[in-house]
Scaffold this motif. Structure first.
Motif, PDB file in Angstrom:
ATOM      1  N   LYS A   1       0.815  -1.217   0.000  1.00 25.98           N
ATOM      2  CA  LYS A   1       0.000   0.000   0.000  1.00 25.98           C
ATOM      3  C   LYS A   1       0.848   1.267   0.000  1.00 25.98           C
ATOM      4  O   LYS A   1       0.346   2.362   0.196  1.00 25.98           O
ATOM      5  CB  LYS A   1      -0.948   0.021   1.209  1.00 25.98           C
ATOM      6  N   GLY A   2       2.156   1.120  -0.211  1.00 24.51           N
ATOM      7  CA  GLY A   2       3.006   2.289  -0.377  1.00 24.51           C
ATOM      8  C   GLY A   2       3.766   2.753   0.851  1.00 24.51           C
ATOM      9  O   GLY A   2       4.406   3.802   0.817  1.00 24.51           O
ATOM     10  N   LEU A   3       3.717   2.000   1.933  1.00 20.13           N
ATOM     11  CA  LEU A   3       4.409   2.437   3.146  1.00 20.13           C
ATOM     12  C   LEU A   3       5.900   2.624   2.901  1.00 20.13           C
ATOM     13  O   LEU A   3       6.481   3.634   3.313  1.00 20.13           O
ATOM     14  CB  LEU A   3       4.182   1.445   4.287  1.00 20.13           C
ATOM     15  N   ASN A   4       6.533   1.686   2.215  1.00 24.33           N
ATOM     16  CA  ASN A   4       7.975   1.809   1.950  1.00 24.33           C
ATOM     17  C   ASN A   4       8.292   3.035   1.104  1.00 24.33           C
ATOM     18  O   ASN A   4       9.339   3.651   1.269  1.00 24.33           O
ATOM     19  CB  ASN A   4       8.511   0.547   1.277  1.00 24.33           C
ATOM     20  N   ASP A   5       7.393   3.400   0.195  1.00 28.62           N
ATOM     21  CA  ASP A   5       7.597   4.602  -0.615  1.00 28.62           C
ATOM     22  C   ASP A   5       7.594   5.850   0.260  1.00 28.62           C
ATOM     23  O   ASP A   5       8.426   6.740   0.087  1.00 28.62           O
ATOM     24  CB  ASP A   5       6.517   4.717  -1.694  1.00 28.62           C
ATOM     25  N   PHE A   6       6.657   5.908   1.216  1.00 29.02           N
ATOM     26  CA  PHE A   6       6.611   7.059   2.121  1.00 29.02           C
ATOM     27  C   PHE A   6       7.835   7.086   3.045  1.00 29.02           C
ATOM     28  O   PHE A   6       8.360   8.152   3.351  1.00 29.02           O
ATOM     29  CB  PHE A   6       5.322   7.071   2.936  1.00 29.02           C
ATOM     30  N   LEU A   7       8.292   5.921   3.485  1.00 35.46           N
ATOM     31  CA  LEU A   7       9.500   5.874   4.316  1.00 35.46           C
ATOM     32  C   LEU A   7      10.712   6.367   3.535  1.00 35.46           C
ATOM     33  O   LEU A   7      11.530   7.129   4.058  1.00 35.46           O
ATOM     34  CB  LEU A   7       9.734   4.453   4.836  1.00 35.46           C
ATOM     35  N   PHE A   8      10.824   5.961   2.271  1.00 36.04           N
ATOM     36  CA  PHE A   8      11.907   6.438   1.411  1.00 36.04           C
ATOM     37  C   PHE A   8      11.815   7.950   1.233  1.00 36.04           C
ATOM     38  O   PHE A   8      12.808   8.664   1.363  1.00 36.04           O
ATOM     39  CB  PHE A   8      11.858   5.732   0.055  1.00 36.04           C
ATOM     40  N   LEU A   9      10.597   8.435   0.929  1.00 34.99           N
ATOM     41  CA  LEU A   9      10.404   9.877   0.762  1.00 34.99           C
ATOM     42  C   LEU A   9      10.801  10.642   2.019  1.00 34.99           C
ATOM     43  O   LEU A   9      11.435  11.695   1.938  1.00 34.99           O
ATOM     44  CB  LEU A   9       8.939  10.184   0.430  1.00 34.99           C
ATOM     45  N   SER A  10      10.431  10.118   3.172  1.00 40.20           N
ATOM     46  CA  SER A  10      10.700  10.832   4.426  1.00 40.20           C
ATOM     47  C   SER A  10      12.188  11.056   4.642  1.00 40.20           C
ATOM     48  O   SER A  10      12.582  12.012   5.298  1.00 40.20           O
ATOM     49  CB  SER A  10      10.099  10.079   5.609  1.00 40.20           C
ATOM     50  N   LYS A  11      13.017  10.188   4.085  1.00 41.73           N
ATOM     51  CA  LYS A  11      14.467  10.315   4.245  1.00 41.73           C
ATOM     52  C   LYS A  11      15.103  11.157   3.155  1.00 41.73           C
ATOM     53  O   LYS A  11      16.276  11.491   3.245  1.00 41.73           O
ATOM     54  CB  LYS A  11      15.097   8.928   4.268  1.00 41.73           C
ATOM     55  N   ASN A  12      14.327  11.492   2.123  1.00 39.41           N
ATOM     56  CA  ASN A  12      14.906  12.174   0.967  1.00 39.41           C
ATOM     57  C   ASN A  12      14.269  13.520   0.644  1.00 39.41           C
ATOM     58  O   ASN A  12      14.658  14.154  -0.338  1.00 39.41           O
ATOM     59  CB  ASN A  12      14.823  11.261  -0.255  1.00 39.41           C
TER      60      ASN A  12
END
Length: 99
Positions: free
Chosen positions: A75-86
């Motif tokens: 559901k995109g959680l990893n995408d948001f985690l990646f975004l949060s670091k970048n």
């Protein structure tokens, strides 16, 4: 169980006109597609003034909002985690959901 060998009688639904145009650029361009927008019930969700941005120290931030009933990798959680670091410091991510 009988499996379909073709998609002759399939009808596609898109949540946006933009996506419909992208669909028409694909190999499925001759298939029927209807747009049914994902609307928001404005009798339940509406603007109201709030001090929440001030309270959370977000007055000068660009908020990226993600909504999902349950957050996981599909559901995109990893995408948001990646975004949060970048993301730059003027961005903040808020995720809403059950988990």
């Amino acid at each position: 169980m009988k499996m379909f060998n073709s998609i002759n009688n399939i009808h596609f639904i898109s949540p946006s006109y933009w996506l419909k145009e992208k669909f028409k650029e694909s190999f499925l361009r001759k298939k029927e597609i209807t747009v049914i927008p994902n609307g928001i019930d404005d009798s339940k969700f509406f603007y109201c003034s709030s001090n929440l941005k001030t309270k959370l120290n977000l007055t000068n931030k660009i908020i990226l909002l993600g909504c999902q009933s349950s957050w996981n990798q599909s559901k995109g959680l990893n995408d948001f985690l990646f975004l949060s670091k970048n993301l730059k410091e003027n961005f903040v991510i808020i995720l809403v959901g059950l988990t």
